[in-house]
Design an enzyme around this catalytic site. Structure first.
Site, mmCIF file in Angstrom:
data_model
loop_
_atom_site.group_PDB
_atom_site.id
_atom_site.type_symbol
_atom_site.label_atom_id
_atom_site.label_comp_id
_atom_site.label_asym_id
_atom_site.label_seq_id
_atom_site.Cartn_x
_atom_site.Cartn_y
_atom_site.Cartn_z
ATOM 1 N N HIS A 160 -0.247 12.200 24.478
ATOM 2 C CA HIS A 160 0.275 11.242 25.474
ATOM 3 C C HIS A 160 1.554 11.744 26.141
ATOM 4 C CE1 HIS A 160 -2.690 8.285 24.429
ATOM 5 N NE2 HIS A 160 -2.289 8.214 23.165
ATOM 6 N N ASP A 196 -9.712 12.207 20.553
ATOM 7 C CA ASP A 196 -8.929 11.067 20.076
ATOM 8 C C ASP A 196 -9.467 9.790 20.735
ATOM 9 O OD1 ASP A 196 -5.850 10.559 18.871
ATOM 10 O OD2 ASP A 196 -6.424 9.121 20.432
ATOM 11 N N HIS A 198 -7.865 7.562 22.157
ATOM 12 C CA HIS A 198 -7.103 7.278 23.372
ATOM 13 C C HIS A 198 -7.169 8.449 24.358
ATOM 14 C CE1 HIS A 198 -5.199 5.041 19.978
ATOM 15 N NE2 HIS A 198 -5.258 4.047 20.854
ATOM 16 N N ASP A 285 -8.855 8.579 15.134
ATOM 17 C CA ASP A 285 -8.764 7.117 15.289
ATOM 18 C C ASP A 285 -10.046 6.550 15.890
ATOM 19 O OD1 ASP A 285 -8.057 8.446 17.627
ATOM 20 O OD2 ASP A 285 -6.107 7.451 17.846
HETATM 21 C C1 SP5 Z 1 -1.827 9.583 19.610
HETATM 22 C C2 SP5 Z 1 -2.276 8.162 19.582
HETATM 23 O O1 SP5 Z 1 -3.306 7.860 19.015
HETATM 24 N N1 SP5 Z 1 -1.484 7.242 20.159
HETATM 25 C C3 SP5 Z 1 -1.857 5.896 20.223
HETATM 26 C C4 SP5 Z 1 -0.791 5.025 20.764
HETATM 27 C C5 SP5 Z 1 -1.210 3.600 20.747
HETATM 28 N N2 SP5 Z 1 -0.120 2.729 21.022
HETATM 29 C C6 SP5 Z 1 -0.469 1.340 21.174
HETATM 30 C C7 SP5 Z 1 -0.678 0.741 19.834
HETATM 31 C C8 SP5 Z 1 -1.082 -0.715 19.921
HETATM 32 C C9 SP5 Z 1 -1.156 -1.261 18.541
HETATM 33 N N3 SP5 Z 1 -2.068 -2.344 18.476
HETATM 34 C C10 SP5 Z 1 -2.025 -3.029 17.222
HETATM 35 C C11 SP5 Z 1 -3.243 -3.833 16.994
HETATM 36 C C12 SP5 Z 1 -3.126 -4.508 15.632
HETATM 37 N N4 SP5 Z 1 -4.321 -5.256 15.361
HETATM 38 ZN ZN ZN Z 2 -5.220 7.922 19.593
#
Ligand code: SP5
Ligand code: ZN
Length: 346
Positions: A160, A196, A198, A285
């Site tokens: 990211h 990934d 994302h 993930d």
């Molecule tokens: C590298 C990578 O995988 N980065 C991911 C960043 C995601 N950031 C947003 C996280 C949002 C967390 N949501 C929590 C949901 C709980 N049920």
């Molecule tokens: Zn990710």
């Protein structure tokens, strides 16, 4: 396969991150890498090496020097202003606001150099990230050697992070640093396959107008999934880079069949590019039990992914650790991919 392990990863240890206006326990934690290390050791995957220091120059080939200096000193600045614990941004130069003038204010520079409030900047973010990039460069050294492949076990992740911003738990874009270093060592075409959950907005943006580094990604549809503002299917590159970027967004909850069909599409495009080096941004993930993601891969699918990457048949393959937040399972999932890759190589 040999592993390069960033032993300094735990210098970056956030306790909390923002979620829905509250601080919740951080997802991107040191235990992630500890569990992967255990699994790699238990599986006797191969030798585990420390990063060799290649200096800051390869990082400056991808990131703005002013950005790198900012990250390096940011937590000390935060503390000197009375900040306690981890630093978070609070204001961003969106649209009509100017991002071409670096403000003097620390709070303003935190916003200038970041994309979200979900990425705690800790006392050790720079140390862990610097050595993560060194691990990626060391992994590249190994992959370009006789063995032809290597795995880089590091955190925080990288995909990211843009040329001049952090976010999505990432500070230095390890895949971009490794890809650029490979180009600088004379490899003509480098492909990055990002699996990934994302979309790797930083990696895409860094190479978007270039035809020498192909970026292909399978990920959660940005209309509902982080990073929200990049990763759509119509982003195919620009200028000289048109046709050298390929996005395969899938609905949250997509089936494994849909995921592997998207992977086939991505790999077909990468094959047409005929890369001399394949870098895999290996986020796990996509795991069915990941706490922040919504795909359904499990152990057999991770092994299948590894076999499929082996069947792709790149001369050189470098695996870099990205996301994966089902802490105790990450190691098993990563080992399944790497074992599958080794099996597939025969
Ligand atoms: C590298 C990578 O995988 N980065 C991911 C960043 C995601 N950031 C947003 C996280 C949002 C967390 N949501 C929590 C949901 C709980 N049920
Ligand atoms: Zn990710």
């Amino acid at each position: 396969m040999r592993t390069v392990y960033n032993q300094r990863h735990a210098a970056h240890a956030a306790t909390h991150e923002f979620f829905r206006g509250r601080l919740v326990p951080a997802f991107e934690v040191p235990a992630r890498a500890d569990y992967v290390l255990q699994a790699v050791q238990a599986a006797q995957l191969g030798e585990i090496l420390s990063p060799f220091d290649h200096g800051i120059a390869p990082l400056e080939r991808v990131h703005a020097p002013a950005y790198l200096r900012f990250v390096q000193g940011a937590h000390a600045e935060w503390r000197s202003l009375g900040g306690e614990g981890d630093a978070f941004p609070a204001v961003w130069p969106v649209r009509s606001l100017r991002s071409d003038v670096e403000p003097a204010s620390f709070a303003a520079r935190m916003g200038l150099y970041s994309m979200d409030s979900g990425t705690p900047l800790t006392a050790g973010s720079w140390e862990a990230s610097y050595w993560g990039a060194q691990a990626a460069l060391t992994g590249l050294d190994l992959a370009l050697g006789d063995e032809g492949s290597a795995y880089v076990l590091t955190r925080p992740p990288g995909h990211h992070a843009g040329a001049d911003f952090f976010g999505g738990y990432c500070f230095i874009n390890n895949a971009a640093v490794a890809a650029q270093a490979a180009r600088d060592r004379g490899m003509a075409r480098v492909a990055i396959l990002d699996v990934d959950y994302h979309h790797g907005n930083g990696t895409q943006a860094i190479f978007y107008e270039r035809s020498d580094v192909f970026y292909a990604s399978v990920h959660g549809d940005p209309s509902t999934e982080f990073p929200f503002f990049l990763g759509h299917a119509d982003e195919r590159g620009a200028g000289a880079g048109l046709g050298f970027n390929a996005n395969y967004p899938l609905s949250a909850g997509a089936s494994n069949e849909a995921w592997f069909a998207a992977l086939e599409g991505a790999l077909a495009q990468v094959a047409g590019f005929a890369p001399e080096l394949l870098i895999v941004s290996l986020g796990v993930d996509t795991y069915v039990e990941d706490p922040i993601s919504h795909f359904k891969l499990d152990r057999p699918e991770f092994a299948q992914l590894g076999r499929r990457i082996a069947a792709f048949g790149a001369t050189k393959t470098l695996f870099l650790q990205e996301g994966g937040y089902a802490t105790e399972a990450i190691g098993h999932n990563v080992v399944a991919v790497l074992r599958g890759f080794e099996e597939g190589q025969g």
